[in-house]
Enzyme design. Structure first.
Site, mmCIF file in Angstrom:
data_model
loop_
_atom_site.group_PDB
_atom_site.id
_atom_site.type_symbol
_atom_site.label_atom_id
_atom_site.label_comp_id
_atom_site.label_asym_id
_atom_site.label_seq_id
_atom_site.Cartn_x
_atom_site.Cartn_y
_atom_site.Cartn_z
ATOM 1 N N ARG A 18 0.866 -1.195 0.000
ATOM 2 C CA ARG A 18 0.000 0.000 0.000
ATOM 3 C C ARG A 18 0.901 1.244 0.000
ATOM 4 O O ARG A 18 2.136 1.128 0.009
ATOM 5 C CB ARG A 18 -0.905 -0.015 1.238
ATOM 6 C CG ARG A 18 -0.140 0.177 2.536
ATOM 7 C CD ARG A 18 -1.033 0.203 3.762
ATOM 8 N NE ARG A 18 -0.234 0.604 4.919
ATOM 9 C CZ ARG A 18 -0.418 0.166 6.160
ATOM 10 N NH1 ARG A 18 -1.393 -0.688 6.407
ATOM 11 N NH2 ARG A 18 0.347 0.595 7.142
ATOM 12 N N ASP A 65 9.485 -10.004 5.528
ATOM 13 C CA ASP A 65 9.623 -9.199 6.743
ATOM 14 C C ASP A 65 11.038 -8.658 6.716
ATOM 15 O O ASP A 65 12.011 -9.428 6.864
ATOM 16 C CB ASP A 65 9.381 -10.053 7.988
ATOM 17 C CG ASP A 65 9.595 -9.260 9.279
ATOM 18 O OD1 ASP A 65 10.135 -8.123 9.208
ATOM 19 O OD2 ASP A 65 9.252 -9.775 10.348
ATOM 20 N N ASN A 92 11.633 0.553 0.865
ATOM 21 C CA ASN A 92 10.571 1.510 1.191
ATOM 22 C C ASN A 92 9.871 1.215 2.521
ATOM 23 O O ASN A 92 9.397 2.130 3.181
ATOM 24 C CB ASN A 92 9.547 1.497 0.035
ATOM 25 C CG ASN A 92 8.226 2.123 0.428
ATOM 26 O OD1 ASN A 92 8.101 3.339 0.525
ATOM 27 N ND2 ASN A 92 7.225 1.274 0.677
ATOM 28 N N TYR A 161 11.711 8.722 15.129
ATOM 29 C CA TYR A 161 11.520 8.502 13.692
ATOM 30 C C TYR A 161 12.573 9.284 12.900
ATOM 31 O O TYR A 161 13.196 8.745 11.973
ATOM 32 C CB TYR A 161 10.105 8.935 13.300
ATOM 33 C CG TYR A 161 9.789 8.787 11.831
ATOM 34 C CD1 TYR A 161 9.612 7.524 11.257
ATOM 35 C CD2 TYR A 161 9.654 9.905 11.007
ATOM 36 C CE1 TYR A 161 9.311 7.393 9.898
ATOM 37 C CE2 TYR A 161 9.352 9.778 9.661
ATOM 38 C CZ TYR A 161 9.187 8.518 9.113
ATOM 39 O OH TYR A 161 8.889 8.384 7.775
ATOM 40 N N THR A 198 -0.876 9.112 3.219
ATOM 41 C CA THR A 198 -1.058 7.657 3.200
ATOM 42 C C THR A 198 -1.567 7.257 4.582
ATOM 43 O O THR A 198 -1.744 8.114 5.452
ATOM 44 C CB THR A 198 0.288 6.956 2.975
ATOM 45 O OG1 THR A 198 1.147 7.346 4.059
ATOM 46 C CG2 THR A 198 0.931 7.340 1.661
HETATM 47 N N1 LIG Z 1 3.644 9.035 4.269
HETATM 48 C C1 LIG Z 1 4.523 9.961 4.563
HETATM 49 O O1 LIG Z 1 4.161 11.128 4.822
HETATM 50 C C2 LIG Z 1 6.003 9.652 4.546
HETATM 51 C C3 LIG Z 1 6.888 10.736 4.507
HETATM 52 C C4 LIG Z 1 8.255 10.474 4.497
HETATM 53 C C5 LIG Z 1 8.729 9.181 4.461
HETATM 54 N N2 LIG Z 1 7.838 8.140 4.476
HETATM 55 C C6 LIG Z 1 8.405 6.790 4.428
HETATM 56 O O2 LIG Z 1 7.953 6.156 3.252
HETATM 57 C C7 LIG Z 1 7.842 4.749 3.445
HETATM 58 C C8 LIG Z 1 6.445 4.285 3.079
HETATM 59 O O3 LIG Z 1 5.505 4.995 3.876
HETATM 60 P P1 LIG Z 1 3.926 4.932 3.640
HETATM 61 O O4 LIG Z 1 3.417 6.279 3.955
HETATM 62 O O5 LIG Z 1 3.631 4.318 2.333
HETATM 63 O O6 LIG Z 1 3.525 3.975 4.877
HETATM 64 P P2 LIG Z 1 2.375 2.854 5.017
HETATM 65 O O7 LIG Z 1 2.273 2.592 6.465
HETATM 66 O O8 LIG Z 1 1.159 3.291 4.285
HETATM 67 O O9 LIG Z 1 3.013 1.591 4.260
HETATM 68 C C9 LIG Z 1 4.160 0.953 4.765
HETATM 69 C C10 LIG Z 1 4.216 -0.456 4.245
HETATM 70 O O10 LIG Z 1 5.374 -1.080 4.812
HETATM 71 C C11 LIG Z 1 5.020 -2.362 5.253
HETATM 72 N N3 LIG Z 1 5.899 -2.834 6.332
HETATM 73 C C12 LIG Z 1 6.002 -2.357 7.599
HETATM 74 N N4 LIG Z 1 6.872 -3.083 8.305
HETATM 75 C C13 LIG Z 1 7.343 -4.051 7.474
HETATM 76 C C14 LIG Z 1 8.273 -5.112 7.613
HETATM 77 N N5 LIG Z 1 8.903 -5.372 8.780
HETATM 78 N N6 LIG Z 1 8.546 -5.888 6.532
HETATM 79 C C15 LIG Z 1 7.915 -5.656 5.348
HETATM 80 N N7 LIG Z 1 7.014 -4.688 5.168
HETATM 81 C C16 LIG Z 1 6.726 -3.878 6.215
HETATM 82 C C17 LIG Z 1 3.567 -2.203 5.739
HETATM 83 O O11 LIG Z 1 2.913 -3.465 5.838
HETATM 84 C C18 LIG Z 1 2.994 -1.303 4.665
HETATM 85 O O12 LIG Z 1 2.503 -2.014 3.568
HETATM 86 C C19 LIG Z 1 8.202 4.510 4.907
HETATM 87 O O13 LIG Z 1 9.562 4.143 5.006
HETATM 88 C C20 LIG Z 1 7.974 5.870 5.546
HETATM 89 O O14 LIG Z 1 8.735 6.028 6.725
HETATM 90 C C21 LIG Z 1 6.486 8.348 4.499
#
Ligand SMILES: NC(=O)c1ccc[n+]([C@@H]2O[C@H](COP(=O)([O-])OP(=O)(O)OC[C@H]3O[C@@H](n4cnc5c(N)ncnc54)[C@H](O)[C@@H]3O)[C@@H](O)[C@H]2O)c1
Length: 267
Positions: A18, A65, A92, A161, A198
């Protein structure tokens, strides 16, 4: 510049069930890559891969994982078996736990560091071992790590974080250096995304309010937008486009960089 092309490339995207990961999977496929979606969420991950396949691209799902070495071994082997090689890793997957430093829970912090730092680091390890000369893929490649604007600013409520994403930034630079020095032929870069609504992004705004930093979720979002010169939140496809560029040969002389994709918030 020509459109970045990934024709014939084989990619693994962690956290691809996702959010950013799903958008990155789509964008890589649109640019011509075969895409393996890796995630702990099996149903959503399978659906995400099926959505990509519907566009005519080659896509599949593997349970991964990122904190588990054996899981990495399986996911990399599955990618090579499915597509005949492994050229692109997008590290990611990540988690976010909001907490004021005065209220920090050490166990929650450790879990976040395990996923965001250890998970990303061992991802780089397994990609290097597969992609470097003599490895089972062996043709070099490109790794794109997802850091955060949180690594470049001081925003209250996200110290742990931010620290974890600063580590992703440094891991990126050292990995690029080791790859170059040791002749692995793998470029390593990262992006610093701004806030995107997200599941994680929305929860962050809710949690910042819950810890008392903002009066409402709207006020938390307004504060971020107010610090962003482009004047809005980001969108997942905007992160994905940056990843495609860094993964592609359009970025063939770029390694060891962190690219802000944050509307200017971190400048
Ligand atoms: N959304 C934001 O505003 C934002 C901003 C900056 C950085 N990020 C980074 O971008 C990346 C994606 O974020 P997102 O917003 O899509 O988050 P999200 O929570 O919507 O999706 C994260 C995905 O990672 C998977 N995941 C978590 N732990 C896991 C593990 N141990 N092994 C495999 N998969 C795992 C989850 O199941 C999920 O599908 C992350 O690293 C987040 O820190 C997000």
């Amino acid at each position: 510049m020509t459109e970045p092309s990934l024709t014939g490339k084989r990619a693994l995207v962690t956290g691809g069930a996702r959010g950013f990961g799903a958008a990155i999977g789509h964008a890589l496929a649109e640019a011509g890559a075969s895409v393996m979606i890796g995630d702990v969420l099996e149903d959503l991950g399978t659906e995400s891969a099926a959505e990509i396949s519907k566009t005519g691209a080659d896509a599949a799902f593997v349970r991964l994982d990122i904190t588990d070495e054996l899981s990495w071994q399986d996911a990399v082997a599955a990618t090579i078996a499915q597509f005949g090689g492994f050229d692109i890793l997008v590290n990611n997957a990540g988690i976010e736990v909001t907490a004021l430093l005065a209220d920090l829970d050490a166990a929650e912090l450790l879990r976040m560091l395990e996923v965001n730092i250890v998970g990303t680091a061992i991802g780089i390890k397994h990609a290097f071992k597969a992609m470097r000369p003599g490895g089972p893929a062996g043709a070099g490649g490109s790794i794109v790590n997802i850091s955060s604007v949180a690594a470049t600013i001081a925003f209250p409520g996200i110290a742990g974080y931010s620290a974890s994403k600063s580590a992703v930034d440094r891991l990126t630079r050292v990995a690029a250096m080791e790859s170059g020095k040791l002749g692995y032929g793998v470029r390593v870069n990262c992006i610093f995304p701004g806030l995107v609504p997200t599941e994680m992004g929305v929860k962050l705004a809710v949690d910042l309010t819950a810890v008392g930093l903002f009066e409402s979720v709207d006020a938390a979002i307004a504060s971020v937008v107010g610090q962003t010169p482009i004047g809005r939140l980001g969108e997942a496809p905007e992160m994905a486009d940056a990843v495609v560029f860094l993964a592609s040969d359009s970025a063939r002389f770029i390694t060891g960089v962190g690219l802000p994709v944050d509307g200017g918030m971190g400048m």
